[in-house]
Scaffold this motif. Structure first.
Motif, PDB file in Angstrom:
ATOM      1  N   GLU A 135     -18.777 -11.333   0.642  1.00  0.00           N
ATOM      2  CA  GLU A 135     -18.161 -10.271  -0.071  1.00  0.00           C
ATOM      3  C   GLU A 135     -17.291 -10.367   0.828  1.00  0.00           C
ATOM      4  OE1 GLU A 135     -19.510  -6.097  -0.161  1.00  0.00           O
ATOM      5  OE2 GLU A 135     -20.416  -7.866  -0.080  1.00  0.00           O
ATOM      6  N   GLN A 136     -16.576 -10.224   1.456  1.00  0.00           N
ATOM      7  CA  GLN A 136     -14.839 -10.603   1.845  1.00  0.00           C
ATOM      8  C   GLN A 136     -13.594 -10.668   0.779  1.00  0.00           C
ATOM      9  OE1 GLN A 136     -12.709 -12.855   4.609  1.00  0.00           O
ATOM     10  NE2 GLN A 136     -11.694 -11.743   4.701  1.00  0.00           N
ATOM     11  N   SER A 137     -14.276 -11.151   0.043  1.00  0.00           N
ATOM     12  CA  SER A 137     -13.718 -11.896  -1.373  1.00  0.00           C
ATOM     13  C   SER A 137     -13.830 -10.550  -2.697  1.00  0.00           C
ATOM     14  CB  SER A 137     -13.949 -13.372  -2.114  1.00  0.00           C
ATOM     15  OG  SER A 137     -15.043 -13.124  -2.198  1.00  0.00           O
ATOM     16  N   ARG A 138     -14.880 -10.356  -2.943  1.00  0.00           N
ATOM     17  CA  ARG A 138     -15.218  -8.882  -3.533  1.00  0.00           C
ATOM     18  C   ARG A 138     -14.450  -7.706  -3.037  1.00  0.00           C
ATOM     19  NH1 ARG A 138     -21.647  -7.073  -4.887  1.00  0.00           N
ATOM     20  NH2 ARG A 138     -21.384  -6.739  -2.719  1.00  0.00           N
ATOM     21  N   THR A 139     -14.903  -7.281  -2.187  1.00  0.00           N
ATOM     22  CA  THR A 139     -13.869  -6.366  -1.457  1.00  0.00           C
ATOM     23  C   THR A 139     -12.616  -7.120  -2.323  1.00  0.00           C
ATOM     24  OG1 THR A 139     -15.868  -6.013   0.298  1.00  0.00           O
ATOM     25  CG2 THR A 139     -13.395  -4.650   0.407  1.00  0.00           C
ATOM     26  N   CYS A 140     -12.182  -7.458  -1.925  1.00  0.00           N
ATOM     27  CA  CYS A 140     -10.480  -7.552  -1.913  1.00  0.00           C
ATOM     28  C   CYS A 140     -10.941  -8.415  -3.717  1.00  0.00           C
ATOM     29  CB  CYS A 140     -10.324  -8.672  -1.857  1.00  0.00           C
ATOM     30  SG  CYS A 140      -8.324  -9.521  -2.270  1.00  0.00           S
ATOM     31  N   TRP A 141     -11.038  -8.107  -4.828  1.00  0.00           N
ATOM     32  CA  TRP A 141     -11.042  -8.097  -6.147  1.00  0.00           C
ATOM     33  C   TRP A 141     -11.630  -7.045  -6.083  1.00  0.00           C
ATOM     34  CZ3 TRP A 141      -9.294 -11.599  -8.538  1.00  0.00           C
ATOM     35  CH2 TRP A 141      -8.859 -13.007  -8.834  1.00  0.00           C
ATOM     36  N   MET A 142     -12.314  -5.940  -6.193  1.00  0.00           N
ATOM     37  CA  MET A 142     -12.787  -4.192  -6.289  1.00  0.00           C
ATOM     38  C   MET A 142     -11.400  -3.945  -5.699  1.00  0.00           C
ATOM     39  SD  MET A 142     -16.657  -4.599  -6.417  1.00  0.00           S
ATOM     40  CE  MET A 142     -16.801  -2.756  -6.872  1.00  0.00           C
ATOM     41  N   ALA A 143     -10.964  -3.525  -4.097  1.00  0.00           N
ATOM     42  CA  ALA A 143     -10.032  -3.197  -3.702  1.00  0.00           C
ATOM     43  C   ALA A 143      -8.397  -3.060  -5.041  1.00  0.00           C
ATOM     44  CB  ALA A 143      -9.723  -3.302  -2.764  1.00  0.00           C
ATOM     45  N   ALA A 144      -8.134  -4.699  -5.088  1.00  0.00           N
ATOM     46  CA  ALA A 144      -7.224  -4.314  -5.776  1.00  0.00           C
ATOM     47  C   ALA A 144      -6.981  -3.521  -7.178  1.00  0.00           C
ATOM     48  CB  ALA A 144      -6.696  -6.028  -5.789  1.00  0.00           C
ATOM     49  N   PHE A 145      -8.045  -4.179  -8.130  1.00  0.00           N
ATOM     50  CA  PHE A 145      -8.958  -3.783  -9.291  1.00  0.00           C
ATOM     51  C   PHE A 145      -8.453  -1.582  -9.529  1.00  0.00           C
ATOM     52  CE2 PHE A 145     -10.685  -1.790 -12.580  1.00  0.00           C
ATOM     53  CZ  PHE A 145     -10.596  -3.118 -14.243  1.00  0.00           C
ATOM     54  N   ARG A 146      -8.788  -1.157  -8.113  1.00  0.00           N
ATOM     55  CA  ARG A 146      -8.889  -0.032  -8.476  1.00  0.00           C
ATOM     56  C   ARG A 146      -7.128   0.237  -7.260  1.00  0.00           C
ATOM     57  NH1 ARG A 146     -11.592   1.819  -3.036  1.00  0.00           N
ATOM     58  NH2 ARG A 146     -10.634   4.417  -4.107  1.00  0.00           N
ATOM     59  N   LEU A 147      -6.459  -0.197  -7.009  1.00  0.00           N
ATOM     60  CA  LEU A 147      -4.883  -0.467  -7.290  1.00  0.00           C
ATOM     61  C   LEU A 147      -4.193  -0.006  -8.279  1.00  0.00           C
ATOM     62  CD1 LEU A 147      -3.853  -1.769  -3.348  1.00  0.00           C
ATOM     63  CD2 LEU A 147      -3.865   0.667  -4.200  1.00  0.00           C
ATOM     64  N   PHE A 148      -4.829  -1.449  -9.257  1.00  0.00           N
ATOM     65  CA  PHE A 148      -3.553  -1.952  -9.889  1.00  0.00           C
ATOM     66  C   PHE A 148      -4.018  -0.753 -10.708  1.00  0.00           C
ATOM     67  CE2 PHE A 148      -3.193  -6.422  -9.363  1.00  0.00           C
ATOM     68  CZ  PHE A 148      -1.769  -6.328  -9.282  1.00  0.00           C
ATOM     69  N   LYS A 149      -5.265  -0.118 -11.119  1.00  0.00           N
ATOM     70  CA  LYS A 149      -5.317   0.374 -12.254  1.00  0.00           C
ATOM     71  C   LYS A 149      -4.267   2.542 -11.673  1.00  0.00           C
ATOM     72  CE  LYS A 149      -9.157   3.118 -14.865  1.00  0.00           C
ATOM     73  NZ  LYS A 149     -10.382   2.912 -15.887  1.00  0.00           N
ATOM     74  N   TYR A 150      -5.157   2.560 -10.884  1.00  0.00           N
ATOM     75  CA  TYR A 150      -4.764   4.273 -10.494  1.00  0.00           C
ATOM     76  C   TYR A 150      -3.190   4.178  -9.478  1.00  0.00           C
ATOM     77  CZ  TYR A 150      -9.297   4.521 -11.750  1.00  0.00           C
ATOM     78  OH  TYR A 150     -10.271   4.947 -11.923  1.00  0.00           O
ATOM     79  N   GLY A 151      -2.892   3.229  -8.774  1.00  0.00           N
ATOM     80  CA  GLY A 151      -1.723   3.074  -8.211  1.00  0.00           C
ATOM     81  C   GLY A 151      -1.471   3.680  -7.112  1.00  0.00           C
ATOM     82  N   ILE A 152      -0.618   4.709  -7.392  1.00  0.00           N
ATOM     83  CA  ILE A 152       0.082   6.018  -5.711  1.00  0.00           C
ATOM     84  C   ILE A 152      -1.297   6.641  -5.998  1.00  0.00           C
ATOM     85  CG2 ILE A 152       1.405   7.384  -6.971  1.00  0.00           C
ATOM     86  CD1 ILE A 152       1.441   5.917  -3.783  1.00  0.00           C
ATOM     87  N   GLN A 153      -1.908   7.014  -7.209  1.00  0.00           N
ATOM     88  CA  GLN A 153      -2.323   8.300  -7.210  1.00  0.00           C
ATOM     89  C   GLN A 153      -3.668   8.127  -6.175  1.00  0.00           C
ATOM     90  OE1 GLN A 153      -2.633  11.217  -8.807  1.00  0.00           O
ATOM     91  NE2 GLN A 153      -4.393  12.184  -7.604  1.00  0.00           N
ATOM     92  N   LEU A 181       0.671  -0.925   0.424  1.00  0.00           N
ATOM     93  CA  LEU A 181       0.111  -0.108  -0.108  1.00  0.00           C
ATOM     94  C   LEU A 181       1.158   1.195   0.097  1.00  0.00           C
ATOM     95  CD1 LEU A 181      -2.397  -0.547   2.290  1.00  0.00           C
ATOM     96  CD2 LEU A 181      -3.249  -1.025  -0.217  1.00  0.00           C
ATOM     97  N   ASN A 182       1.942   1.331   0.756  1.00  0.00           N
ATOM     98  CA  ASN A 182       2.851   2.719   0.705  1.00  0.00           C
ATOM     99  C   ASN A 182       3.347   3.144  -0.204  1.00  0.00           C
ATOM    100  OD1 ASN A 182       2.750   2.553   3.451  1.00  0.00           O
ATOM    101  ND2 ASN A 182       4.192   1.721   4.023  1.00  0.00           N
ATOM    102  N   SER A 183       3.388   1.554  -1.016  1.00  0.00           N
ATOM    103  CA  SER A 183       4.164   2.185  -2.875  1.00  0.00           C
ATOM    104  C   SER A 183       3.261   2.098  -3.549  1.00  0.00           C
ATOM    105  CB  SER A 183       5.267   0.134  -2.965  1.00  0.00           C
ATOM    106  OG  SER A 183       4.272  -0.531  -2.846  1.00  0.00           O
ATOM    107  N   GLY A 184       2.063   1.902  -3.387  1.00  0.00           N
ATOM    108  CA  GLY A 184       1.167   2.078  -4.682  1.00  0.00           C
ATOM    109  C   GLY A 184       0.742   1.502  -5.472  1.00  0.00           C
ATOM    110  N   SER A 185       1.245   0.088  -5.120  1.00  0.00           N
ATOM    111  CA  SER A 185       0.997  -1.098  -6.026  1.00  0.00           C
ATOM    112  C   SER A 185       0.330  -2.380  -5.155  1.00  0.00           C
ATOM    113  CB  SER A 185       1.935  -1.378  -6.435  1.00  0.00           C
ATOM    114  OG  SER A 185       3.080  -2.512  -5.256  1.00  0.00           O
ATOM    115  N   CYS A 186       0.334  -3.714  -5.062  1.00  0.00           N
ATOM    116  CA  CYS A 186      -0.805  -4.302  -5.462  1.00  0.00           C
ATOM    117  C   CYS A 186      -0.353  -5.664  -5.631  1.00  0.00           C
ATOM    118  CB  CYS A 186      -1.923  -4.508  -5.383  1.00  0.00           C
ATOM    119  SG  CYS A 186      -3.005  -5.847  -5.313  1.00  0.00           S
TER     120      CYS A 186
END
Length: 565
Positions: A356-374, A257-262
């Motif tokens: 719900e936990q796995s769905r939240t994980c997939w969607m949070a990882a998708f956001r991190l991959f797309k936007y990164g440190i932004q 999370l600190n590096s903006g990646s996943c």
């Protein structure tokens, strides 16, 4: 005098005299050759005198002009005409500026200052990108809407700030702009840096897509909650490598999370493409290059991995009515839609998680991959705006971390911080006794029937009370505003006409607690534990559980609310 321009050549009748022995053809040839010689000599000269447009030249002036060094150029009349037009335009502009200004009888049609459309000037200092103005319509939870005039560079955060100022709502980072596709039952929360004009340009013409202004407490939960709750160890592929290096799961996720990646996310999901009726279960892997699924069990061999989604060219959406719209196997569905797809359901990829936990994980990882440190920069900017006194106003009592609370003593003229733990305990006991005395004083009012009727209706003015709504609508509202621990609302019970229900989110699940009224010695009180803990009204019940957990699994932190635009 030029040869051929004698006195006899200027008179027509002299052409027919017998003394000249020169016919008309010979005279014309002489005149043409003479004019050609004069023009060739004029090209070698450096200066020419312009002709007068008002007074014609006489014969003598024509002769002197032809014999002198100044010669008329063939292109000169065109230049004079152009200069004349420029002078006329300048004179018209000066004449227009000199006229007195006439007041506009309909200023509301031209000036946005007095119109119901909000102007982007209210955003404060900033440097939006160049472009014309656009009109964006934003809806609220109750169906009311407001039109905003924005520029091409206006972001979702700017629009939220405009609406917060207009509605006089409490300013915090939880206000969000949600993109909703009603006919597709899809919605997603826009990131703070996204341009609303660019998002609106991807909508189909004449469709029912819209922006909704609402709270989203899970927007930055990625940087607030523990990493273990967001990224389960079983779904992170690099946990084994971290264990071999002596790094714990929480340290791995925190470094990510600190590096903006996943890290690479993996797990089983159901997949369905638009046009097909069958859901198929595959093993998926989310990487920086995209989303893949294995055609052979859990194999990650490149021969068995099938490319599924391009992350950079797609957006991820919640499915609000999965079973009704798409017949999803579970209630935890989401959709990945291409950014430039405007033709309805074309190109949609539908997914369904196990919980719900796995769905939240997939969607949070998708956001991190797309936007990164932004994403983290957006969170930091929100925190910086919260610290600005010009935007905060009164400090909210909710959404405050327990680590920032300290014990205070206000018995003297000024308050002081209590640092001794024993003294803190004694003060807490004294406050509890004072609370009981306050409750006893409420019970000892001289008109118990009037006080009971007042206590039975005062909660209707509170923002956390939503009246007579169903259990399904309560579930939908809490899910929309974020499955975060402590999100709650109060509503009337559908089964018990005199009772109420406290709906609370804990561990990404919504739980419901029945509140029953009871009357003893002519006094009305409310309880959730069969009378062991009594409250004079619902406001006292909510205030108590905002400070103490009581019988609840967690404290009440964020109440579901909506504003009218």
């Amino acid at each position: 005098m030029v040869p051929g321009f004698q006195d006899t050549s200027l008179k027509p009748h002299s052409l027919r005299t017998a003394d000249n022995d020169m016919d008309l053809g010979t005279l014309q040839n002489n005149i043409n050759s003479t004019l050609d010689n004069v023009y060739e000599d004029g090209l070698e000269s450096d200066h020419s005198r312009p002709l007068s447009n008002s007074n014609p030249l006489c014969n003598g002036e024509q002769a002197s002009l032809l014999t002198g060094g100044d010669v008329v150029k063939r292109s000169q009349p065109l230049l004079i005409q152009a200069n004349r037009k420029l002078k006329e335009e300048e004179e018209e502009q000066q004449r227009a500026l000199s006229l007195p200004s006439i007041p506009n009888p309909f200023p509301e049609l031209c000036s946005p200052s007095n119109s119901p459309i909000l102007s982007n000037s209210s955003l404060g200092p900033g440097s939006p990108r160049e472009g014309g103005s656009h009109v964006v319509k934003v809806y609220s939870e109750d169906g009311t809407c407001r039109s905003l005039e924005v520029t091409a560079g206006t972001t979702a955060r700017h629009v939220c700030e405009m609406l917060v100022q207009k509605t006089h709502a409490l300013h915090d980072e939880c206000w969000s702009l949600v993109e909703v596709y009603q006919h597709l039952a899809l919605e997603r929360c826009l990131e703070d840096h996204e341009s609303v004009v660019e998002v609106q340009a991807t909508w189909p013409v004449g469709g029912d897509s819209r922006f909704v202004f609402r709270k989203n407490y899970a927007k930055y939960e990625l940087f607030k909650s523990s990493p273990q709750s967001l990224f389960p160890e079983a779904m992170v592929s690099s946990c084994l490598d971290a264990a071999n290096k002596g790094m714990s799961h929480s340290e791995l996720i925190q470094n990510v999370l600190n590096s903006g990646s996943c890290p690479e996310i993996q797990g089983f999901m159901h997949l369905k493409e638009v046009g097909r009726k069958v859901w198929k279960r595959f093993y998926f892997s989310l990487r920086r290059s995209g989303l893949y699924y294995s055609t052979k069990g859990t194999s990650k061999d490149p021969r068995h991995l099938q490319y599924c989604v391009d992350i950079n060219e797609s957006n991820i959406y919640y499915i609000t009515q999965g079973k009704k719209q798409y017949s999803t196997p579970t209630e935890y569905g989401f959709c990945i839609k291409p950014c430039k797809a405007r033709s309805g359901a074309k190109g949609l990829k539908l997914f369904c998680s196990e919980d719900e936990q796995s769905r939240t994980c997939w969607m949070a990882a998708f956001r991190l991959f797309k936007y990164g440190i932004q994403l983290y920069r957006n969170y930091q900017q929100c925190q910086a705006r919260q610290r600005e006194t010009a935007w905060i106003g009164p400090v909210p009592l909710r959404s405050v971390s327990d680590n920032t609370l300290v014990a205070m003593d206000f018995s003297g003229c000024t308050g002081r911080v209590i640092e001794n733990p024993n003294e803190v305990l004694s003060v807490a006991l004294e406050e509890a006794q004072a609370w009981r005395k306050k409750t006893t004083h409420r019970y000892s009012l001289p008109t118990p029937f009037q006080s009971s009727s007042f206590s039975a209706a005062i909660h209707r003015t509170q923002p956390w009370f939503h009246g007579h709504i169903s259990r399904e609508d309560t579930q939908r509202l809490i899910v929309q505003q974020g499955l975060v621990d402590g999100v709650f609302l109060l509503r009337e019970s559908q089964r018990n006409p005199k009772g109420f229900v406290l709906s609370l989110c804990h561990l990404q699940k919504v739980k419901h607690y029945l509140i029953l009224p009871s009357e003893e010695d002519g006094h009305l009180y409310y309880t959730m534990d069969d009378g062991q803990t009594r409250f004079a009204d619902l406001i006292q019940l909510v205030e108590f559980h905002q400070i103490n957990r009581g019988i609840l699994p967690c404290k009440l932190k964020h109440y579901c609310t909506s504003v009218t635009l």
